[in-house]
Design an enzyme around this catalytic site. Sequence first.
Site, PDB file in Angstrom:
ATOM      1  NE  ARG A 111      -3.847   0.603   1.906  1.00  0.00           N
ATOM      2  CZ  ARG A 111      -5.065   0.655   2.430  1.00  0.00           C
ATOM      3  NH1 ARG A 111      -5.293   1.349   3.526  1.00  0.00           N
ATOM      4  NH2 ARG A 111      -6.070   0.009   1.869  1.00  0.00           N
ATOM      5  CG  HIS A 138      -8.395   0.057  -2.883  1.00  0.00           C
ATOM      6  ND1 HIS A 138      -7.595  -1.015  -2.523  1.00  0.00           N
ATOM      7  CD2 HIS A 138      -9.077   0.417  -1.762  1.00  0.00           C
ATOM      8  CE1 HIS A 138      -7.789  -1.288  -1.249  1.00  0.00           C
ATOM      9  NE2 HIS A 138      -8.672  -0.445  -0.762  1.00  0.00           N
ATOM     10  CD  GLN A 141     -12.919  -2.109  -0.627  1.00  0.00           C
ATOM     11  OE1 GLN A 141     -12.086  -2.049   0.260  1.00  0.00           O
ATOM     12  NE2 GLN A 141     -14.103  -2.686  -0.454  1.00  0.00           N
ATOM     13  CG  ASP A 227     -13.442   6.277  -1.175  1.00  0.00           C
ATOM     14  OD1 ASP A 227     -13.394   6.129   0.070  1.00  0.00           O
ATOM     15  OD2 ASP A 227     -12.442   6.157  -1.893  1.00  0.00           O
ATOM     16  CB  CYS A 267     -13.916   1.003  -0.057  1.00  0.00           C
ATOM     17  SG  CYS A 267     -13.278   2.682   0.115  1.00  0.00           S
ATOM     18  NE  ARG A 295      -9.870  -5.456   0.355  1.00  0.00           N
ATOM     19  CZ  ARG A 295      -9.145  -4.431   0.829  1.00  0.00           C
ATOM     20  NH1 ARG A 295      -9.746  -3.362   1.304  1.00  0.00           N
ATOM     21  NH2 ARG A 295      -7.814  -4.454   0.777  1.00  0.00           N
TER      22      ARG A 295
HETATM   23  N1  NVA Z   1      -9.895   6.500  -1.482  1.00  0.00           N
HETATM   24  C1  NVA Z   1      -9.530   6.139  -0.137  1.00  0.00           C
HETATM   25  C2  NVA Z   1      -9.773   4.683   0.087  1.00  0.00           C
HETATM   26  C3  NVA Z   1      -9.449   4.195   1.476  1.00  0.00           C
HETATM   27  C4  NVA Z   1      -9.615   2.718   1.614  1.00  0.00           C
HETATM   28  C5  NVA Z   1      -8.071   6.483   0.102  1.00  0.00           C
HETATM   29  O1  NVA Z   1      -7.257   6.293  -0.820  1.00  0.00           O
HETATM   30  O2  NVA Z   1      -7.741   6.957   1.189  1.00  0.00           O
HETATM   31  N1   CP Z   2     -11.145  -0.255   2.438  1.00  0.00           N
HETATM   32  C1   CP Z   2      -9.879  -0.323   2.864  1.00  0.00           C
HETATM   33  O1   CP Z   2      -8.929  -0.550   2.065  1.00  0.00           O
HETATM   34  O2   CP Z   2      -9.733  -0.134   4.184  1.00  0.00           O
HETATM   35  P1   CP Z   2      -8.388   0.106   5.013  1.00  0.00           P
HETATM   36  O3   CP Z   2      -7.856   1.445   4.596  1.00  0.00           O
HETATM   37  O4   CP Z   2      -8.802   0.054   6.441  1.00  0.00           O
HETATM   38  O5   CP Z   2      -7.402  -0.979   4.658  1.00  0.00           O
END
Ligand code: NVA
Ligand code: CP
Length: 312
Positions: A111, A138, A141, A227, A267, A295
């Site tokens: 990540r 992502h 997800q 989101d 998500c 997930r």
């Molecule tokens: N769009 C959000 C998703 C978090 C799971 C982010 O990138 O922070």
């Molecule tokens: N939806 C998701 O990826 O959640 P986290 O940021 O908690 O991993």
Amino acid sequence: MTMTSTPKPIKHYLQFSDLNASDYAYLFERAALIKKKFKAYEKHQPLIDRTLVMIFEKASTRTRVSFEAGMYQLGGTVVNLTTEGSQLGRAEPIEDSAKVISRMVDLVMIRTFEQTKIERFAAHSRVPVINGLTNEFHPCQILADIFTYIEHRGSIKGKTVAWVGDGNNMANTWLQASEILGFTVHLSTPGGYEVDQSIAGIRSAESYKVFKDPMQACAGADLVTTDVWTSMGYEAENEARKKAFADWCVDSEMMQAAKPDALFMHCLPAHRGEEVEAEVIDGPQSVVWDEAENRMHVQKALMEYLLLGRIA
Ligand code: NVA
Ligand code: CP
């Protein structure tokens, strides 16, 4: 005569378009089987002695728990790295990190920020790399979201998904999925936060329609999804975004504009009163808890597939 064997190409999962419709059909079926076994307390351990490294350069709850629990359930083991707790935070080149880490483990989940970072890692990795979220995508997800849709309503082919909110990593990935799996995305984002088709990495504009008004995007939709207004890494824009996104809150009126059996997805993490009203996310059309749980099941199928291929 010396025998040489051609090394198998490494399968990475860096964006949704890394797999095709047939791969997804397999993964959804496999995830259903893996989930069924999990619910029956039946062991499913095809990855004994395999190790997953997770690298987190951004915060996480679901991704961390689903990959870690999932890998242990598959019989494997997990190492967790963070930027601050590793040499990544002290500027060790990503290429060097990839070469070293991938000599010791079987699978890597990352990540991070820019998609180019995970691509550079993958280019120097001896083992499959999975995108656990980047600024641009992502895919794990959306894999879970579509599996969840299928569980509740059957195939997503030919259906309409309304995206209300930021033209972010989730929106980009929905667009990639729409091209591969044959559904339509209705996109409504505030001005200045539109999806950029070239960043989304899709071939054409055929699988999506843009709407200024989020109500219109939701009209007749089979699934309404949103989101956070401010994704990780964009916190400095928070105040400006709060103003720009004020009309992009999924409320019960929007859900009423959608089909009567429409689902709501997010998500998570969610901010009730910002991108979604509490009565929607906590209401009867919401499947967010299934989405979160799934997930783990889809990622177990994905890890098994990347390491062992299709199991007949
Ligand atoms: N769009 C959000 C998703 C978090 C799971 C982010 O990138 O922070
Ligand atoms: N939806 C998701 O990826 O959640 P986290 O940021 O908690 O991993």
